[in-house]
Design a protein around this motif. Structure first.
Motif, PDB file in Angstrom:
ATOM      1  N   GLY A  67       7.150  19.029 -14.764  1.00 49.74           N
ATOM      2  CA  GLY A  67       7.215  18.209 -13.707  1.00 49.74           C
ATOM      3  C   GLY A  67       7.700  16.963 -13.925  1.00 49.74           C
ATOM      4  O   GLY A  67       8.035  16.475 -15.096  1.00 49.74           O
ATOM      5  N   ASP A  70       5.600  11.365 -12.103  1.00 55.69           N
ATOM      6  CA  ASP A  70       5.683  10.408 -10.648  1.00 55.69           C
ATOM      7  C   ASP A  70       4.256   9.675 -10.597  1.00 55.69           C
ATOM      8  O   ASP A  70       3.935   9.431  -9.281  1.00 55.69           O
ATOM      9  CB  ASP A  70       5.700  11.423  -9.669  1.00 55.69           C
ATOM     10  CG  ASP A  70       4.547  12.750  -9.526  1.00 55.69           C
ATOM     11  OD1 ASP A  70       3.762  12.332 -10.564  1.00 55.69           O
ATOM     12  OD2 ASP A  70       4.765  13.495  -8.635  1.00 55.69           O
ATOM     13  N   ASN A  75       5.425   7.816  -7.133  1.00 55.89           N
ATOM     14  CA  ASN A  75       6.391   8.734  -6.961  1.00 55.89           C
ATOM     15  C   ASN A  75       7.299   8.879  -8.069  1.00 55.89           C
ATOM     16  O   ASN A  75       7.147   8.082  -8.949  1.00 55.89           O
ATOM     17  CB  ASN A  75       7.194   8.675  -5.648  1.00 55.89           C
ATOM     18  CG  ASN A  75       7.951   7.123  -5.512  1.00 55.89           C
ATOM     19  OD1 ASN A  75       8.831   6.866  -6.534  1.00 55.89           O
ATOM     20  ND2 ASN A  75       7.643   6.001  -4.900  1.00 55.89           N
ATOM     21  N   SER A 147       2.190  16.535 -11.643  1.00 54.52           N
ATOM     22  CA  SER A 147       3.297  17.273 -10.715  1.00 54.52           C
ATOM     23  C   SER A 147       3.621  18.594 -11.173  1.00 54.52           C
ATOM     24  O   SER A 147       4.018  19.323 -10.017  1.00 54.52           O
ATOM     25  CB  SER A 147       4.316  16.305 -10.871  1.00 54.52           C
ATOM     26  OG  SER A 147       4.728  16.273 -12.190  1.00 54.52           O
ATOM     27  N   ARG A 150       0.840  20.857  -8.984  1.00 52.30           N
ATOM     28  CA  ARG A 150       1.120  20.713  -7.640  1.00 52.30           C
ATOM     29  C   ARG A 150       2.181  21.625  -7.154  1.00 52.30           C
ATOM     30  O   ARG A 150       2.272  22.662  -6.242  1.00 52.30           O
ATOM     31  CB  ARG A 150       1.502  19.605  -6.962  1.00 52.30           C
ATOM     32  CG  ARG A 150       0.270  18.561  -6.989  1.00 52.30           C
ATOM     33  CD  ARG A 150       0.666  17.381  -6.236  1.00 52.30           C
ATOM     34  NE  ARG A 150       1.883  16.806  -6.238  1.00 52.30           N
ATOM     35  CZ  ARG A 150       2.042  15.718  -7.217  1.00 52.30           C
ATOM     36  NH1 ARG A 150       1.060  15.336  -7.967  1.00 52.30           N
ATOM     37  NH2 ARG A 150       3.364  15.363  -7.410  1.00 52.30           N
ATOM     38  N   ASN A 151       3.339  21.829  -8.297  1.00 53.47           N
ATOM     39  CA  ASN A 151       4.459  22.729  -7.812  1.00 53.47           C
ATOM     40  C   ASN A 151       4.199  24.202  -8.270  1.00 53.47           C
ATOM     41  O   ASN A 151       5.024  25.147  -7.836  1.00 53.47           O
ATOM     42  CB  ASN A 151       5.717  22.146  -8.577  1.00 53.47           C
ATOM     43  CG  ASN A 151       6.405  20.938  -7.793  1.00 53.47           C
ATOM     44  OD1 ASN A 151       6.632  21.094  -6.441  1.00 53.47           O
ATOM     45  ND2 ASN A 151       6.325  19.804  -8.434  1.00 53.47           N
TER      46      ASN A 151
ATOM     47  N   LYS B 479       2.029  11.264  -3.691  1.00 53.80           N
ATOM     48  CA  LYS B 479       1.329  12.254  -4.253  1.00 53.80           C
ATOM     49  C   LYS B 479       0.372  12.723  -3.385  1.00 53.80           C
ATOM     50  O   LYS B 479       0.502  14.031  -3.195  1.00 53.80           O
ATOM     51  CB  LYS B 479       0.372  11.549  -5.544  1.00 53.80           C
ATOM     52  CG  LYS B 479       0.064  12.580  -6.484  1.00 53.80           C
ATOM     53  CD  LYS B 479      -0.381  11.950  -7.787  1.00 53.80           C
ATOM     54  CE  LYS B 479      -1.469  11.052  -7.462  1.00 53.80           C
ATOM     55  NZ  LYS B 479      -1.939  10.471  -8.740  1.00 53.80           N
TER      56      LYS B 479
END
Lengths: 483, 483
Positions: A67, A70, A75, A147, A150-151, B479
């Motif tokens: 990821g 972020d 971010n 990150s 989440r993806n 986020k």
């Protein structure tokens, strides 16, 4: 470390990098000599491979993440602008391209067990171990970035200990596929003989289902691929947490340790050794390494001048962006002089605690931790002539019990070229560079000075690879058994 | 097919193989000239790549499967002994090794959407598209083998139509990551300018989350990798079922069609074209190919003699073992003269029906279907001098509407070398070999004679890649939004 006859053990020397613009040389992509920002270009990796092959470096070690970083500012903007571990492409896919132009260099790639399936990943490593003729290594990680989670369909990161439980079973499945499913001699390549007039490629009687049924995986087998020279890639790992260290002590053959000072490194090595012993592994079963940055030249003065020049390109904010993601703490509201002990370390996953006053007996600021003594990042920095750096590495290894180093690039391939030119010849005088070996020698045999390309007899892989007694050879294997 | 000015369109010419001992040249690994059983050896693939590069072949197309063939007799014994699609290693992992020694050859790799995640697989193709400088293709499959499903944690294969539903959404996610997340010009590589005194690698304002929330995948983005030359690999597919054809007509740029005779091939092409038109794609948006075996030499007599010699090594039982797995019917109790129409075609997934009397107007036996006219497998066989074979391919393409061929090897690399020596010069005279292009030209531009390396404007990727209006640039991306 010395061998029983008093000769020094050669170091494990890895060139440590990432398939991204910047790995941990924050901002140095802006340096005129750096080529690493060409990371998407296979020619670049081939140039690097050719430089390292037979140079004294044992291994090219490529980190990875799944990821963008972020956490800083909430971010990915800061990491994108600074090129910190972004853009980031897949290191596993370039391994055979590097293998194509090298003969003896080990190639160790980082792959997470959390989002792969052992049935598929086992075959990937078998494919690469064949393609490299036994030069592949696997840096085991379980993925820590929110990150990435989440993806990949999770609201948040999979629980830390659960990731390691899954990784344990993942390896158990892989060991069964790699070590137990295909016996030695299963592949006959018999084009037609008295025994097999019609020919026989693989003898089905020597290929076995693994009948694995566990908490996370159901894998009946048999394995799909012919065993490769090492069967099991050389296993490397860096576990900082209690569960991570337990996992590393069980599986890893090379372990990456960190510590704020020498005493902490010694403690961490002792801790892993005790755990490894409890797994039945011998005292020298594991090689311990840590990452270092080296700035060297003909003379100390030349090296110091080089360092000053590099420092002008160093990006402290980039270091903070990375550290924020590693600790899951948004540092965007804190200045470089913030004392670490005042930050919440509860979510810091062990990294912050490493620098806490309770651990080290002194105050650390963010700047102390992220750009100590010379300011080129978190890793220990060695600056000077080849003789000076070699002597210091040798002394440091003696004092801490380290067996080798992941050598970062400041600029690439320039930093590696400098180490090869100046430091390797001096390390060789100290007995710290292993003698050249035949190109056909496996990475494992080369790193551990053993004859066999497979894990040592005391490695838990052999025990974990045992397949259930009820498993039958492939020729009797009925489809219904697995359902 | 001819172009508007009457000149013939060059063929799409793929060398078609698999990273296994035998792909569909059953038993031919026993032939003294065959080298393909060295498939685990990267040197072999490099030799093959060098032979094909700039030879008139456009592309190396590597098939794959994720399980052993174990329908015949209810276990993998027969396929292991005969080396039929076993042992089998991963084709994706050798792509960069082949790219390393080639300059203009396309490299198309089969990967299933069923057991991969789009967040990870997108990055793999981006990595390879960079490494090949825009020469990568993806043969889309959804995996049909029960043995793969069982080893990947399913009791049985995922429902066929559901696999395609997932594949549709998989591509939608991939298109968003590849085409929409990173704008052109997002990567600045600015080492320090008036606009960015501290330098800027990637401009975060030009990198966007994709905010994908669907039935199968939740992927907020933004993408992790820098866009590659083609952004989207050239998409190839072979869909036989109604749902598979619908999927292919939507996404594929090269489609593999089969048919028991010319009329069936024409019908299948027309069917796909109608569906593609309904998706808004132009009449020439898709190139249609099928697989052929070619045995050629200086003269027809030499080619016929070569064929007779190959036939002595052909293994009909190996063909049946493969066909059993393709149709999920255990043929071990049936002889080669069994009429196909008497077999249950309900579970045959379209393959058996292709040969049914109702479809073709005549009786087919297993032998007719699996080793027709000359007996080297299921694909159409062309035998003769280069001039004869080239004329027949040209005539066949004119009669059916085929745009090119997946050329199988009987022995490898010998069969490809023969085609290059004897058939390619004759095809060139017929206008069927595309002119040499600059090495930097992408596979897509080369295959479709277009300037852009990206999918044509009428490809649904552009529509499907549209990201939701509420998606914000990465620099404002919070986020919490993704959770």
């Amino acid at each position: 470390m010395t061998t029983p006859n008093g000769a020094k053990k050669p170091f494990v020397l890895n060139a440590f990098t990432m398939n991204a613009v910047s790995h941990v040389a924050y901002g140095l992509w802006r340096h005129p000599e750096d080529q690493h920002y060409r990371h998407t270009d296979l020619d670049y990796w081939q140039e690097l491979g050719r430089l390292l092959d037979g140079s004294g470096f044992d291994n090219l070690f490529i980190a990875d993440a799944l990821g963008l970083l972020d956490t800083y500012g909430g971010n990915a903007g800061a990491s994108l602008a600074a090129g910190v571990q972004s853009p980031l492409t897949d290191p596993l896919l370039i391994a055979s391209g590097i293998a194509a132009v090298t003969e003896s260099l080990g190639i160790t790639i980082t792959v997470s067990t959390t989002y792969e399936h052992p049935w598929l990943l086992s075959r990937k490593f078998t494919t690469l171990d064949h393609a490299t003729e036994g030069r592949i290594g696997w840096n085991l990680v379980t993925s820590q970035l929110e990150s990435a989670a989440r993806n990949l369909g999770y609201d948040t990161q999979v629980d830390h200990d659960l990731r390691y439980d899954r990784a344990d079973e993942f390896l158990e499945v892989a060991y069964k596929l790699w070590l137990s499913s295909w016996e030695d001699g299963a592949v006959l390549r018999d084009k037609g003989s008295a025994a097999h007039p019609e020919g026989m490629f693989t003898d089905p009687a020597k290929v076995h289902p693994i009948d694995h049924e566990g908490r996370f995986f159901t894998v009946p087998g048999p394995y799909i691929a012919e065993p490769s020279p090492q069967r099991v890639p050389v296993l490397m790992q860096a576990g900082g947490s209690a569960r991570g260290v337990e996992f590393a002590a069980r599986h890893a053959e090379v372990i990456f340790v960190v510590g704020a000072d020498d005493a902490a490194i010694r403690r961490n090595i002792a801790k892993v050794k005790a755990l490894a012993e409890a797994e039945g592994r011998g005292p020298d079963a594991i090689s311990f390494i840590t990452s270092v940055a080296i700035v060297t030249g003909e003379t100390d003065a030349e090296a110091e001048a080089k360092l000053a020049e590099y420092q002008r390109h160093f990006d402290f904010d980039g270091a903070v962006v990375h550290y924020a993601a590693s600790t899951n703490i948004d540092f965007s509201d804190y200045g470089p002089e913030t004392p670490i002990r005042y930050l919440d370390t509860a979510s810091g996953r062990g990294l912050l605690g490493m620098f806490a006053k309770e651990e080290t007996g002194r105050d650390w600021t963010l700047r102390d931790a992220l750009a100590p003594a010379g300011g080129l990042g978190r890793s220990r920095l060695f600056v000077g002539s080849g003789a000076k750096v070699a002597a210091e590495l040798d002394r440091w290894a003696n004092e801490t019990g380290l067996d080798g180093f992941n050598i970062l690039h400041v600029v690439s391939p320039g930093s590696y070229a400098d180490v090869i030119t100046h430091v390797v010849p001096e390390l060789r005088k100290l007995g710290r560079i292993r003698a050249p070996r035949d190109p056909g020698t496996s990475l494992r045999a080369r790193l551990f000075g053993q004859e066999s390309a497979r894990p040592r007899a005391d490695h838990p892989a052999h025990r974990l690879a045992a397949i259930p007694a009820q498993a039958k050879p492939a020729k009797e294997f009925q489809k219904d058994d697995a359902q």
